[in-house]
Design an enzyme around this catalytic site. Structure first.
Site, PDB file in Angstrom:
ATOM      1  N   LYS A 165      44.303  37.185  40.852  1.00 50.40           N
ATOM      2  CA  LYS A 165      44.483  38.513  41.425  1.00 50.40           C
ATOM      3  C   LYS A 165      45.178  38.392  42.778  1.00 50.40           C
ATOM      4  O   LYS A 165      45.096  37.310  43.345  1.00 50.40           O
ATOM      5  CB  LYS A 165      43.148  39.246  41.522  1.00 50.40           C
ATOM      6  CG  LYS A 165      42.248  38.724  42.636  1.00 50.40           C
ATOM      7  CD  LYS A 165      41.018  39.551  42.728  1.00 50.40           C
ATOM      8  CE  LYS A 165      41.176  40.733  43.640  1.00 50.40           C
ATOM      9  NZ  LYS A 165      40.992  40.437  45.062  1.00 50.40           N
ATOM     10  N   HIS A 195      37.215  36.445  39.322  1.00 56.20           N
ATOM     11  CA  HIS A 195      36.170  35.429  39.473  1.00 56.20           C
ATOM     12  C   HIS A 195      34.764  36.029  39.473  1.00 56.20           C
ATOM     13  O   HIS A 195      33.799  35.325  39.253  1.00 56.20           O
ATOM     14  CB  HIS A 195      36.431  34.531  40.691  1.00 56.20           C
ATOM     15  CG  HIS A 195      36.094  35.141  42.014  1.00 56.20           C
ATOM     16  ND1 HIS A 195      36.936  36.002  42.661  1.00 56.20           N
ATOM     17  CD2 HIS A 195      35.017  35.008  42.820  1.00 56.20           C
ATOM     18  CE1 HIS A 195      36.382  36.372  43.804  1.00 56.20           C
ATOM     19  NE2 HIS A 195      35.224  35.788  43.927  1.00 56.20           N
ATOM     20  N   LYS A 199      30.796  34.726  37.650  1.00 59.82           N
ATOM     21  CA  LYS A 199      29.546  34.517  38.381  1.00 59.82           C
ATOM     22  C   LYS A 199      28.389  34.559  37.394  1.00 59.82           C
ATOM     23  O   LYS A 199      28.328  35.434  36.519  1.00 59.82           O
ATOM     24  CB  LYS A 199      29.378  35.584  39.477  1.00 59.82           C
ATOM     25  CG  LYS A 199      30.387  35.378  40.628  1.00 59.82           C
ATOM     26  CD  LYS A 199      30.124  36.335  41.754  1.00 59.82           C
ATOM     27  CE  LYS A 199      31.231  36.328  42.790  1.00 59.82           C
ATOM     28  NZ  LYS A 199      31.197  35.204  43.711  1.00 59.82           N
ATOM     29  N   ASP A 254      41.450  45.509  46.795  1.00 54.78           N
ATOM     30  CA  ASP A 254      41.032  44.109  46.835  1.00 54.78           C
ATOM     31  C   ASP A 254      39.709  43.883  46.104  1.00 54.78           C
ATOM     32  O   ASP A 254      39.496  42.829  45.518  1.00 54.78           O
ATOM     33  CB  ASP A 254      40.907  43.709  48.318  1.00 54.78           C
ATOM     34  CG  ASP A 254      40.664  42.229  48.509  1.00 54.78           C
ATOM     35  OD1 ASP A 254      41.328  41.429  47.841  1.00 54.78           O
ATOM     36  OD2 ASP A 254      39.794  41.859  49.348  1.00 54.78           O
ATOM     37  N   HIS A 259      37.088  43.653  41.061  1.00 53.33           N
ATOM     38  CA  HIS A 259      35.772  43.105  40.752  1.00 53.33           C
ATOM     39  C   HIS A 259      34.724  44.161  40.394  1.00 53.33           C
ATOM     40  O   HIS A 259      34.009  44.024  39.413  1.00 53.33           O
ATOM     41  CB  HIS A 259      35.263  42.303  41.946  1.00 53.33           C
ATOM     42  CG  HIS A 259      36.227  41.249  42.417  1.00 53.33           C
ATOM     43  ND1 HIS A 259      36.877  40.409  41.557  1.00 53.33           N
ATOM     44  CD2 HIS A 259      36.631  40.896  43.661  1.00 53.33           C
ATOM     45  CE1 HIS A 259      37.633  39.560  42.260  1.00 53.33           C
ATOM     46  NE2 HIS A 259      37.519  39.852  43.532  1.00 53.33           N
ATOM     47  N   LYS A 359      34.033  44.719  54.369  1.00 54.25           N
ATOM     48  CA  LYS A 359      34.062  43.466  55.127  1.00 54.25           C
ATOM     49  C   LYS A 359      33.319  43.685  56.435  1.00 54.25           C
ATOM     50  O   LYS A 359      33.194  44.813  56.907  1.00 54.25           O
ATOM     51  CB  LYS A 359      35.505  43.058  55.395  1.00 54.25           C
ATOM     52  CG  LYS A 359      36.245  42.705  54.097  1.00 54.25           C
ATOM     53  CD  LYS A 359      37.369  41.742  54.321  1.00 54.25           C
ATOM     54  CE  LYS A 359      38.060  41.348  53.034  1.00 54.25           C
ATOM     55  NZ  LYS A 359      37.358  40.318  52.261  1.00 54.25           N
TER      56      LYS A 359
HETATM   57  C1  BG6 Z   1      38.511  38.084  46.630  1.00 57.10           C
HETATM   58  C2  BG6 Z   1      39.017  39.020  47.678  1.00 57.10           C
HETATM   59  O1  BG6 Z   1      38.957  38.462  45.374  1.00 57.10           O
HETATM   60  O2  BG6 Z   1      37.086  38.090  46.643  1.00 57.10           O
HETATM   61  C3  BG6 Z   1      38.509  38.621  49.053  1.00 57.10           C
HETATM   62  O3  BG6 Z   1      40.431  39.004  47.685  1.00 57.10           O
HETATM   63  C4  BG6 Z   1      36.993  38.535  49.029  1.00 57.10           C
HETATM   64  O4  BG6 Z   1      38.923  39.542  50.045  1.00 57.10           O
HETATM   65  C5  BG6 Z   1      36.520  37.659  47.874  1.00 57.10           C
HETATM   66  O5  BG6 Z   1      36.563  37.995  50.264  1.00 57.10           O
HETATM   67  C6  BG6 Z   1      35.009  37.724  47.743  1.00 57.10           C
HETATM   68  O6  BG6 Z   1      34.587  36.791  46.799  1.00 57.10           O
HETATM   69  P1  BG6 Z   1      33.097  36.248  46.791  1.00 57.10           P
HETATM   70  O7  BG6 Z   1      33.033  35.377  45.595  1.00 57.10           O
HETATM   71  O8  BG6 Z   1      32.900  35.511  48.089  1.00 57.10           O
HETATM   72  O9  BG6 Z   1      32.218  37.446  46.716  1.00 57.10           O
END
Ligand code: BG6
Length: 509
Positions: A165, A195, A199, A254, A259, A359
């Protein structure tokens, strides 16, 4: 080609081999798989990027990342693993560089006896995807073709591609990327990564729902009031300010488009007929297709945004978003977004799903909260010690992976006093194991040809369609002052009012 349990011999070509993702996630995950003996017997990696480096330089660079990010480090294991890593400096967006890339691929494939199986990984900035995919095609590196005779399928070599992504930045760019991929690869060879689907707790959600008889009957509009999906992070833009602020970033694109809508689809899907990838992906896609289109005229009833200002995160003073390197002073990019989603089908009619991500929030937390309705006849309301509370299932995706059920119990003692009690399943405590890194799971699945945890093309395009009216409204509203929140808090107060207007409240725990 049907998935296999054992991954077949494979050459993994990583484009963007010296980038952040490769260092933080891909190579450490491969090393973890190697330590567990899960990689194919014949396996090798060819890293490609523009930086001039020898194989040994590359191994030295990756050693630092593996020491930092792998689950556990062992020098002997590293020495054996490092021999699998190779590097070739080239610009993959330049077609002329592909004769060198292809020559080096043949050489390492011969040395490691991986045959013609190749897995390409696009770990690059998204503006380079088109060129690299087209160059892979025009260099003749993809030999698996539409004309294959099915009798030979099991022994035919395969070439697959994993696409990171962001997959596009709106409906049109995602559809375009799908078309570019379709010109070179069969759809069954395209692995669009999210991703979050890798999980462990997201996968466990399916087990929780479909391997138990007690939850499914109550998993619907009759019993559930609403669902919250939260992904809160304490990090800021982590040196990615210029990308995040470029028009491809922001919390809605993002995190929510990608996600969180996927996690929501797993919570809301119908039971699939089998656990085959196609059956599961058909069901998640049906959920996204059933999402009620958002009317741009009422965008503010469906979404809230915000931007972090300076504040304290884990007792450390951090700057506001506008002070981050690479961020424009007139930036309108949101670092927090919340979205209400309504799924128009029999199961979910009238049950809103609230998705939010930010964030620099108070703590790192990804969770799904399934909030049940109050009992139809309340017998104990006057005896509550701690205010009204309803049944709730909280699925902690990270950290502290686990599932928690809250219900009402009698507080011991004379008289009838009621309080909330928790029943906890803690993943680490129960299984005495840490969940694997999502990237390890997904890399192995791609080598096995299993697309279950990867998104299909319609799903991605539909997820863009869902958020597009909000993105368009926000893009048109250039004068609006973005609501702010202090770093280290749970987001803008507007997000709390947004929930309060709907008679609900975020669970910040
Ligand atoms: C990514 C985003 O896909 O996922 C990031 O681009 C984000 O901005 C990250 O920080 C978060 O992933 P995780 O696995 O730490 O929750």
């Amino acid at each position: 080609m049907p998935p296999t349990d054992q991954p077949s011999p494979c050459l993994l070509v990583i484009f963007g081999a010296s980038g952040d993702l490769t260092q933080r996630k891909l190579v450490p995950s491969l090393y973890d798989l190697f330590q567990q003996g899960l990689l194919p017997e014949h396996f090798t990696v060819l890293g490609v990027s523009r930086t001039g480096m020898s194989d040994d330089d590359y191994r030295g660079k990756m050693l630092e990342s593996v020491r930092k990010h792998a689950r556990k480090f062992d020098q002997g294991q590293w020495d054996a693993f490092a021999k699998l890593l190779h590097y070739h400096p080239a610009d993959p967006t330049n077609e002329a560089d592909f004769s060198g890339i292809s020559g080096r691929m043949s050489q390492v494939a011969t040395d490691h006896q991986t045959g013609d199986n190749a897995l390409f990984y696009l770990s690059l900035a998204p503006q380079f995807y088109d060129a690299v995919i087209s160059n892979i095609g025009s260099s003749g590196l993809v030999t698996e073709g539409k004309s294959w005779c099915s009798i030979n399928r099991l022994v035919r070599p395969w070439q697959r591609i994993i696409v990171e992504k962001p997959f596009g930045h709106d409906v049109e760019s995602a559809a375009h990327l799908n078309r570019v991929l379709g010109r070179v690869f069969e759809d069954e060879s395209v692995f669009r990564i999210d991703h979050y689907l890798g999980k462990e707790t997201v996968q466990n959600l399916m087990v929780f729902r479909f391997a138990n008889a007690i939850f499914e009957p109550i998993w619907n509009r009759q019993y559930i009031d609403h669902v919250q999906v939260t992904a809160a992070e304490t990090v800021g833009v982590e040196g990615r300010g210029s990308y995040y602020d470029s028009g491809s970033g922001g919390a809605m694109r993002d995190m929510i488009q990608s996600h969180l809508l996927q996690v929501m689809a797993v919570v809301a899907m119908e039971p699939p007929g089998t656990m085959q990838a196609q059956d599961i992906r058909t069901e998640t896609t049906k959920v996204l297709n059933a999402v009620r289109p958002i009317d741009p005229k009422h965008a503010e009833e469906s979404a809230v945004r915000g931007r972090y200002g300076a504040g304290l995160v884990s007792d450390q003073a951090v700057p506001g978003y506008l002070q981050e390197p690479g961020v424009g002073e007139n930036s309108q990019t949101e670092t927090y977004a919340a979205l209400r989603v309504d799924v128009d089908n029999w199961r979910w009619q009238g049950v809103p799903f609230f998705l939010r991500s930010g964030k620099r929030m108070a703590r790192k937390l990804t969770q799904v909260v399934v909030q049940f309705k109050a009992p139809p006849h309340v017998l104990f309301s006057h005896r509550k010690a701690d205010g009204p509370q309803r049944n709730r299932i909280v699925i902690n995706v990270q950290p502290d992976e686990g599932i928690h059920l809250s219900f009402q119990g009698k507080i011991p003692g004379v008289g009838m006093k009621i309080g909330a009690v928790e029943m906890d399943f803690d993943y680490a405590e129960q299984f005495k194991a840490q969940p694997p890194e999502a990237y390890a799971t997904l890399l192995l699945d791609a080598m096995r040809g299993d697309q279950t945890l990867f998104k299909q093309r319609q799903e991605i395009e539909q997820a863009w369609r869902i958020v597009q009216p909000i993105l368009d409204t926000w893009a048109g509203d250039t004068e609006a002052a973005l609501p702010t929140y202090a770093a280290g808090t749970w987001g803008p107060t507007d997000a709390d009012y947004f929930m309060a207007r709907q008679g609900r409240q975020w669970l910040n725990a």
